[in-house]
Design an enzyme around this catalytic site. Structure first.
Site, mmCIF file in Angstrom:
data_model
loop_
_atom_site.group_PDB
_atom_site.id
_atom_site.type_symbol
_atom_site.label_atom_id
_atom_site.label_comp_id
_atom_site.label_asym_id
_atom_site.label_seq_id
_atom_site.Cartn_x
_atom_site.Cartn_y
_atom_site.Cartn_z
ATOM 1 C CG HIS B 40 -2.149 -0.920 0.951
ATOM 2 N ND1 HIS B 40 -2.063 -2.280 1.062
ATOM 3 C CD2 HIS B 40 -3.423 -0.647 0.569
ATOM 4 C CE1 HIS B 40 -3.243 -2.815 0.775
ATOM 5 N NE2 HIS B 40 -4.083 -1.850 0.471
ATOM 6 C CE LYS B 104 -6.648 -9.921 12.097
ATOM 7 N NZ LYS B 104 -6.651 -9.015 13.254
#
Lengths: 294, 192
Positions: B40, B104
């Site tokens: 990222h 999650k």
């Protein structure tokens, strides 16, 4: 007869692939108590299946095999550097065969050592004891997701209205539960230390994870607080994975150590449902397994 | 109550994504790619991937991979905490043309807005369920950026079958995480 290294490799394998009995029982109970046909039930059923698969395939319960924390009780005069050397070899081997993920990253360069060895990893806590016969070697593998939701409070804390008393400790611990939501992989277990300094507070909070979930705190005030935290947390509706549901915490273990007059820390460590802890008692030469602890 | 399970095949059309709602249970079949912290930041800093992920699903996961007989084998592959990618996620969704993020713990308002704008959903896998999820990985097709970032942070191209997730952030701005946080905060105030 096998070597200390081989026995420690087996300790790592069992810790990574098998859930301790007390925790898996608590998870099964949580599944039975959860509302049917909900995403919370789906999460707990997946967890149950995962525990079974990991054990039968001898593969990690969770891919984040975490920080490798050894806690060793040993006789006075025991060869600690020898233990460390054998444990490091076992860690390298366990990483090679996939019981452990490559989890040791240089904080400055971002380079993964690939072996789980490096400055600060793994960690060893030795407790030599005059009465100790044999070597009591325990291992906790603590994943990064749950480590990241740990929190340390310095009381008084006006943001959460926590004073320097047990009520204030309760407010701090409950704030940690609220902020963690499902991010630490709930339903989890809290290890808490009241007192100490910033370093020892967290260290003692983690040692609480060596206790069995169904033990009872010998201090009645702390025993009452532990029960109260679990009961209160399970009324918040955070639930498994934060999906909403009945079980948010499986347990809470609290210790208190002395503090400086100027400091009042409440250190909260969060352990995910994939609570990887195992221990073994070895003969002093490390060659024989006397018994498994959990 | 959750709805019946919906099958999603990658690449996923935008109309399918927009039809999903918070609480839906889905099963993904097809190619997915892992990408977590290092990837990222790399994309945010202007880096590019040697593979086209348009219409695809990015999985926040650092798997345990072992090479057996010249072939990568996935030994464990559960989700990692997504919140760390919050500063970058919306931009990455747009840049790569993603239709789904698996992770999650949920993500924040910026990602929620990105999901709404670009037609993407957040899919919550069961954290810690590394064996159940690795079982859904039928083949490791390729790996990118392995040398640069190391095994857990590399981009692994995985062929998956019936990979189970819950939609916890949809493409209409709804977030289960926001709802549960507000509800649990209100409940706690009464219990303190």
């Amino acid at each position: 007869m096998s070597s200390l290294k081989e026995n420690l490799l087996e300790l790592i394998r069992r810790t990574s692939v098998e859930m301790p009995d007390d925790v898996s029982r608590a998870l099964i109970r949580a599944l039975q108590e959860e509302e049917k046909h909900t995403t919370a039930e789906f999460a707990l059923k997946t967890i149950r299946l995962n525990m079974e698969m990991a054990a039968s395939k001898s593969q990690p319960i969770c891919q984040d095999t975490g920080s490798i924390l050894f806690y060793v009780r040993c006789p006075v005069g025991y060869d600690q550097p020898g233990f460390e050397a054998a444990a490091r070899e076992a860690v390298v081997q366990a990483t090679k065969v996939g019981y452990l993920r490559q989890n040791s990253v240089d904080s400055l360069t971002g380079k993964n050592s690939g072996t789980n060895l490096g400055p600060g990893t793994p960690t060893f806590h030795f407790h030599p004891d005059r009465g100790q016969r044999g070597v009591d070697a325990r291992l906790v593998l603590k994943g990064g997701g749950c480590e990241n939701v740990g929190a340390q409070y310095s009381l008084p804390d006006s943001r959460i209205g926590a004073d320097r008393d047990l009520k204030g400790c309760r407010r701090a611990i409950m704030d940690a539960v609220l902020q963690a939501q499902g991010k630490g992989c709930s339903p989890g277990v809290l290890g808490v230390c009241i007192g100490g300094d910033r370093a020892t507070g967290y260290a003692y909070s983690k040692e609480q994870f060596l206790r069995l979930l169904d033990d009872r705190n010998p201090n009645p005030d702390l025993a009452a607080l532990e029960e109260d935290i679990v009961r209160t947390a399970n009324q918040l509706g955070i639930g498994p994975m934060g999906f909403g549901g009945r079980t948010t915490l499986l347990g809470c273990k609290i210790c208190a150590v002395n503090r400086l007059p100027a400091s009042f820390f409440v250190s909260v460590s969060y352990m995910c449902w994939a609570f990887r802890r195992q221990g073994v008692v070895l003969s002093e030469d490390g060659a024989k397994i006397e018994k498994w602890i959990y | 109550m959750r709805a019946t399970t919906m099958e999603l095949k990658t690449p996923i059309p935008e109309t399918t994504i927009r039809s999903l709602k918070v609480g839906d249970l889905v099963e993904i079949t097809g190619l997915i790619h892992t990408g977590r912290d290092a990837v990222h930041k790399y994309l945010h800093d202007g880096g590019t991937l040697p593979v086209d992920l348009r219409g695809g699903v990015l999985y926040h996961c650092g798997p345990v991979m072992v090479k057996e007989g010249g072939q990568w084998v996935c030994k464990a592959a559960g989700p990692t905490t997504s919140a760390r990618e919050e500063p970058y996620q919306a931009e990455v969704i747009e840049k790569l043309g993603l239709r789904g993020i698996i992770g999650k713990g949920g993500m924040g308002d910026k990602t929620s807005a990105g999901c709404k704008q670009f037609g993407c959903v957040y899919l919550h896998a069961v954290g810690g369920a590394a064996q159940v999820l690795a079982e859904c990985v039928k083949k490791v097709r390729a790996v990118y950026l392995l040398e640069e970032f190391g095994s857990p942070e590399a981009v692994w191209e995985l062929e998956v079958e019936k990979f189970p997730c819950v939609v916890t952030m949809d493409a209409h701005g709804n977030s289960l995480h926001k709802e549960v946080f507000a509800r649990s905060k209100a409940a706690l105030e009464k219990l303190l």
